[in-house]
Design a protein around this motif. Structure first.
Motif, PDB file in Angstrom:
ATOM      1  N   ARG A  21      43.331  36.331  25.202  1.00  0.00           N
ATOM      2  CA  ARG A  21      42.045  36.951  24.244  1.00  0.00           C
ATOM      3  C   ARG A  21      43.052  38.254  23.915  1.00  0.00           C
ATOM      4  NH1 ARG A  21      40.249  37.793  30.000  1.00  0.00           N
ATOM      5  NH2 ARG A  21      41.625  40.122  29.529  1.00  0.00           N
ATOM      6  N   GLN A  22      43.003  39.185  22.332  1.00  0.00           N
ATOM      7  CA  GLN A  22      43.611  39.963  21.936  1.00  0.00           C
ATOM      8  C   GLN A  22      42.211  41.017  22.165  1.00  0.00           C
ATOM      9  OE1 GLN A  22      46.005  41.012  20.371  1.00  0.00           O
ATOM     10  NE2 GLN A  22      46.605  39.568  20.409  1.00  0.00           N
ATOM     11  N   PRO A  23      42.578  42.445  22.913  1.00  0.00           N
ATOM     12  CA  PRO A  23      41.602  43.722  22.984  1.00  0.00           C
ATOM     13  C   PRO A  23      41.201  44.209  21.848  1.00  0.00           C
ATOM     14  CG  PRO A  23      44.217  44.263  23.935  1.00  0.00           C
ATOM     15  CD  PRO A  23      44.251  42.684  23.122  1.00  0.00           C
ATOM     16  N   LYS A  24      40.730  44.848  21.656  1.00  0.00           N
ATOM     17  CA  LYS A  24      40.247  45.835  20.292  1.00  0.00           C
ATOM     18  C   LYS A  24      40.816  46.499  20.176  1.00  0.00           C
ATOM     19  CE  LYS A  24      36.485  49.310  19.370  1.00  0.00           C
ATOM     20  NZ  LYS A  24      34.996  49.779  19.865  1.00  0.00           N
ATOM     21  N   GLU A  25      41.658  47.473  21.152  1.00  0.00           N
ATOM     22  CA  GLU A  25      42.981  48.898  20.811  1.00  0.00           C
ATOM     23  C   GLU A  25      44.043  48.501  21.473  1.00  0.00           C
ATOM     24  OE1 GLU A  25      41.582  52.508  20.312  1.00  0.00           O
ATOM     25  OE2 GLU A  25      39.322  51.477  20.319  1.00  0.00           O
ATOM     26  N   LEU A  26      45.022  49.105  21.483  1.00  0.00           N
ATOM     27  CA  LEU A  26      46.281  49.099  22.247  1.00  0.00           C
ATOM     28  C   LEU A  26      46.287  50.051  23.511  1.00  0.00           C
ATOM     29  CD1 LEU A  26      48.998  46.851  20.796  1.00  0.00           C
ATOM     30  CD2 LEU A  26      46.596  46.473  22.525  1.00  0.00           C
ATOM     31  N   GLY A  27      45.984  51.050  22.080  1.00  0.00           N
ATOM     32  CA  GLY A  27      45.482  52.567  22.920  1.00  0.00           C
ATOM     33  C   GLY A  27      47.506  53.289  23.527  1.00  0.00           C
ATOM     34  N   ILE A  28      47.665  53.814  24.157  1.00  0.00           N
ATOM     35  CA  ILE A  28      48.855  54.707  24.963  1.00  0.00           C
ATOM     36  C   ILE A  28      49.600  54.022  25.992  1.00  0.00           C
ATOM     37  CG2 ILE A  28      48.123  56.679  23.709  1.00  0.00           C
ATOM     38  CD1 ILE A  28      47.199  57.649  25.921  1.00  0.00           C
ATOM     39  N   GLY A  29      48.428  52.994  26.442  1.00  0.00           N
ATOM     40  CA  GLY A  29      49.552  52.754  27.815  1.00  0.00           C
ATOM     41  C   GLY A  29      48.173  51.752  28.821  1.00  0.00           C
ATOM     42  N   PHE A  30      47.969  52.685  29.993  1.00  0.00           N
ATOM     43  CA  PHE A  30      47.458  51.605  31.268  1.00  0.00           C
ATOM     44  C   PHE A  30      47.204  53.586  32.103  1.00  0.00           C
ATOM     45  CE2 PHE A  30      49.560  48.499  29.657  1.00  0.00           C
ATOM     46  CZ  PHE A  30      48.708  47.589  28.842  1.00  0.00           C
ATOM     47  N   ALA A  31      45.322  53.212  32.623  1.00  0.00           N
ATOM     48  CA  ALA A  31      45.108  53.929  33.546  1.00  0.00           C
ATOM     49  C   ALA A  31      44.800  52.669  35.158  1.00  0.00           C
ATOM     50  CB  ALA A  31      43.755  54.228  33.004  1.00  0.00           C
ATOM     51  N   ILE A  32      45.736  52.637  35.453  1.00  0.00           N
ATOM     52  CA  ILE A  32      45.885  51.564  36.973  1.00  0.00           C
ATOM     53  C   ILE A  32      45.354  52.262  37.953  1.00  0.00           C
ATOM     54  CG2 ILE A  32      47.735  50.778  38.159  1.00  0.00           C
ATOM     55  CD1 ILE A  32      49.269  50.927  36.192  1.00  0.00           C
ATOM     56  N   ALA A  33      44.440  50.903  38.976  1.00  0.00           N
ATOM     57  CA  ALA A  33      44.244  51.291  39.724  1.00  0.00           C
ATOM     58  C   ALA A  33      44.793  51.676  41.113  1.00  0.00           C
ATOM     59  CB  ALA A  33      43.230  50.555  40.284  1.00  0.00           C
ATOM     60  N   ASN A  34      44.743  52.828  41.769  1.00  0.00           N
ATOM     61  CA  ASN A  34      46.338  53.266  43.425  1.00  0.00           C
ATOM     62  C   ASN A  34      45.952  52.156  44.542  1.00  0.00           C
ATOM     63  OD1 ASN A  34      48.151  54.831  43.221  1.00  0.00           O
ATOM     64  ND2 ASN A  34      46.937  56.363  44.986  1.00  0.00           N
ATOM     65  N   ASN A  35      44.283  52.015  44.516  1.00  0.00           N
ATOM     66  CA  ASN A  35      44.933  50.573  45.837  1.00  0.00           C
ATOM     67  C   ASN A  35      44.219  49.669  44.810  1.00  0.00           C
ATOM     68  OD1 ASN A  35      44.276  49.229  47.275  1.00  0.00           O
ATOM     69  ND2 ASN A  35      43.538  50.763  48.534  1.00  0.00           N
ATOM     70  N   PRO A  36      44.489  48.496  43.906  1.00  0.00           N
ATOM     71  CA  PRO A  36      43.629  47.727  43.366  1.00  0.00           C
ATOM     72  C   PRO A  36      42.862  46.753  44.584  1.00  0.00           C
ATOM     73  CG  PRO A  36      46.339  47.180  43.490  1.00  0.00           C
ATOM     74  CD  PRO A  36      46.397  49.092  43.548  1.00  0.00           C
ATOM     75  N   TYR A  37      43.480  46.375  45.676  1.00  0.00           N
ATOM     76  CA  TYR A  37      43.400  45.913  46.486  1.00  0.00           C
ATOM     77  C   TYR A  37      41.952  45.838  46.907  1.00  0.00           C
ATOM     78  CZ  TYR A  37      48.573  44.797  46.720  1.00  0.00           C
ATOM     79  OH  TYR A  37      49.459  44.648  46.738  1.00  0.00           O
ATOM     80  N   LEU A  38      41.202  46.903  46.623  1.00  0.00           N
ATOM     81  CA  LEU A  38      39.817  47.053  47.148  1.00  0.00           C
ATOM     82  C   LEU A  38      39.408  46.522  46.199  1.00  0.00           C
ATOM     83  CD1 LEU A  38      39.904  51.158  47.165  1.00  0.00           C
ATOM     84  CD2 LEU A  38      39.414  49.712  49.363  1.00  0.00           C
ATOM     85  N   TYR A  39      39.357  45.400  45.189  1.00  0.00           N
ATOM     86  CA  TYR A  39      38.609  45.055  44.625  1.00  0.00           C
ATOM     87  C   TYR A  39      38.814  43.460  44.775  1.00  0.00           C
ATOM     88  CZ  TYR A  39      38.879  49.403  43.137  1.00  0.00           C
ATOM     89  OH  TYR A  39      38.665  51.581  43.535  1.00  0.00           O
ATOM     90  N   GLU A  40      39.809  42.494  45.317  1.00  0.00           N
ATOM     91  CA  GLU A  40      39.688  41.667  45.800  1.00  0.00           C
ATOM     92  C   GLU A  40      38.574  40.666  45.742  1.00  0.00           C
ATOM     93  OE1 GLU A  40      42.602  40.398  47.987  1.00  0.00           O
ATOM     94  OE2 GLU A  40      43.762  42.486  48.343  1.00  0.00           O
ATOM     95  N   ASP A  41      37.786  41.967  46.757  1.00  0.00           N
ATOM     96  CA  ASP A  41      36.461  40.800  46.376  1.00  0.00           C
ATOM     97  C   ASP A  41      35.381  40.579  45.128  1.00  0.00           C
ATOM     98  OD1 ASP A  41      35.344  43.408  45.898  1.00  0.00           O
ATOM     99  OD2 ASP A  41      34.108  43.204  47.683  1.00  0.00           O
ATOM    100  N   MET A  42      35.444  41.348  44.408  1.00  0.00           N
ATOM    101  CA  MET A  42      35.034  40.518  42.605  1.00  0.00           C
ATOM    102  C   MET A  42      34.107  42.451  42.884  1.00  0.00           C
ATOM    103  SD  MET A  42      36.487  38.109  41.293  1.00  0.00           S
ATOM    104  CE  MET A  42      35.343  37.963  40.005  1.00  0.00           C
ATOM    105  N   SER A  43      34.402  43.546  43.281  1.00  0.00           N
ATOM    106  CA  SER A  43      33.896  44.438  43.122  1.00  0.00           C
ATOM    107  C   SER A  43      34.601  45.586  41.920  1.00  0.00           C
ATOM    108  CB  SER A  43      32.966  45.665  44.487  1.00  0.00           C
ATOM    109  OG  SER A  43      34.845  45.436  44.548  1.00  0.00           O
ATOM    110  N   HIS A  44      33.943  46.573  41.628  1.00  0.00           N
ATOM    111  CA  HIS A  44      34.499  47.521  40.797  1.00  0.00           C
ATOM    112  C   HIS A  44      34.914  48.392  41.411  1.00  0.00           C
ATOM    113  CE1 HIS A  44      30.618  48.453  38.471  1.00  0.00           C
ATOM    114  NE2 HIS A  44      31.069  47.452  39.113  1.00  0.00           N
ATOM    115  N   PRO A  45      35.295  49.370  40.487  1.00  0.00           N
ATOM    116  CA  PRO A  45      35.577  50.965  41.231  1.00  0.00           C
ATOM    117  C   PRO A  45      34.382  51.489  40.496  1.00  0.00           C
ATOM    118  CG  PRO A  45      37.556  50.395  40.239  1.00  0.00           C
ATOM    119  CD  PRO A  45      36.443  49.284  39.337  1.00  0.00           C
TER     120      PRO A  45
END
Length: 202
Positions: A21-45
Motif C-alpha cells: 500500500r501507499q499511504p495518503k501522506e507521509l507526514g513528519i514521522g510516527f506516533a508509536i504505541a508505548n506498549n504495542p503488546y496490548l493490541y496483540e488481540d486485534m484490539s486498538h487504543p
C-alpha cells in the motif's frame, strides 16, 4: 534451501508491514504505541478521536497503523502533525485521527526509523548511485533477487530525500561482518510517495 529461506523472509516482511500500500501522506514521522503488546488481540487504543479537541471518539472498530505487528513490538501510526496536546495521525492509510500526546505514545521521526532499518526498493528504476544526486552517472548494481539494503545515513538535499545504503554482494539477508559490501545512495521518498519498503525487523 537458501533461496527458500530468502523467499520466506521476503514474504514475511511484506506481510508484516503491508507495504504493498501507499499511504495518503507521509507526514513528519510516527506516533508509536508505548506498549504495542496490548493490541496483540486485534484490539486498538481507546483514546483515538476524530477531532483535535479529543472529545469525539473515532467511529470505526477497524483501526490499523502503518506498521502493524504488535506481537513484535510494532504499532506505528504515521504522524501528520504534533503539538503539546495531540498527535494528528493517519489510520488505515487514508483516515485522519487524533491521539493525546501523553505517556501512551512516543514520537519518532522518519530519519530515526530509517536509521534503525533495512529497506528494499519498490521499483528497480530507483537506481543505486554512488552519490546522492540524479546527475551521478555511476550506477551501483545489485544482482540479488531479494534486497536487504542496510540504511547508514539519511539526508535531504534540495527537496530530494536520499538514504545511504550498504548490502552484501553474496545476497545474504544477514551478512557476516567480513562479508564483501557495496555502498551507494537511493531515494527513499518522492514527496508523499514511498520509494522503498522498510524492514524494521532486519
Amino acid at each position: 534451501m537458501k533461496i527458500w529461506i530468502i523467499l520466506f523472509l521476503s514474504l514475511f516482511i511484506s506481510g508484516v508491514y503491508g507495504q504493498n500500500r501507499q499511504p495518503k501522506e507521509l507526514g513528519i514521522g510516527f506516533a508509536i504505541a508505548n506498549n504495542p503488546y496490548l493490541y496483540e488481540d486485534m484490539s486498538h487504543p481507546k483514546d483515538i478521536f476524530s477531532n483535535s479537541g479529543l472529545t469525539t471518539k473515532i467511529g470505526t472498530d477497524k483501526v490499523f497503523p502503518f506498521f502493524y505487528k504488535p506481537d513484535y513490538g510494532l504499532y506505528h501510526f504515521i504522524c501528520l502533525e504534533k503539538n503539546e496536546k495531540y498527535y494528528k495521525i493517519l489510520i488505515n492509510d487514508t483516515e485522519i485521527g487524533f491521539i493525546p500526546n501523553n505517556q501512551n505514545y512516543i514520537f519518532k521521526s522518519w530519519e530515526t526509523i530509517l536509521m534503525n532499518a533495512s529497506v528494499e526498493r519498490i521499483k528497480k528504476q530507483n537506481l543505486i548511485r554512488s552519490n546522492p544526486t540524479e546527475l551521478d552517472n555511476q550506477i551501483i548494481t545489485n544482482d540479488c533477487q531479494y534486497e536487504t539494503l542496510k540504511v547508514t545515513d539519511v539526508i535531504e538535499r534540495k527537496g530530494e530525500f536520499w538514504i545511504a545504503i550498504s548490502f552484501s554482494t553474496d545476497c545474504e539477508p544477514y551478512p557476516k561482518k567480513d562479508s564483501k559490501q557495496k555502498n551507494g545512495w537511493i531515494k527513499w521518498r518522492d514527496l508523499n510517495k514511498l520509494l522503498v519498503r522498510i524492514q524494521l525487523l532486519c
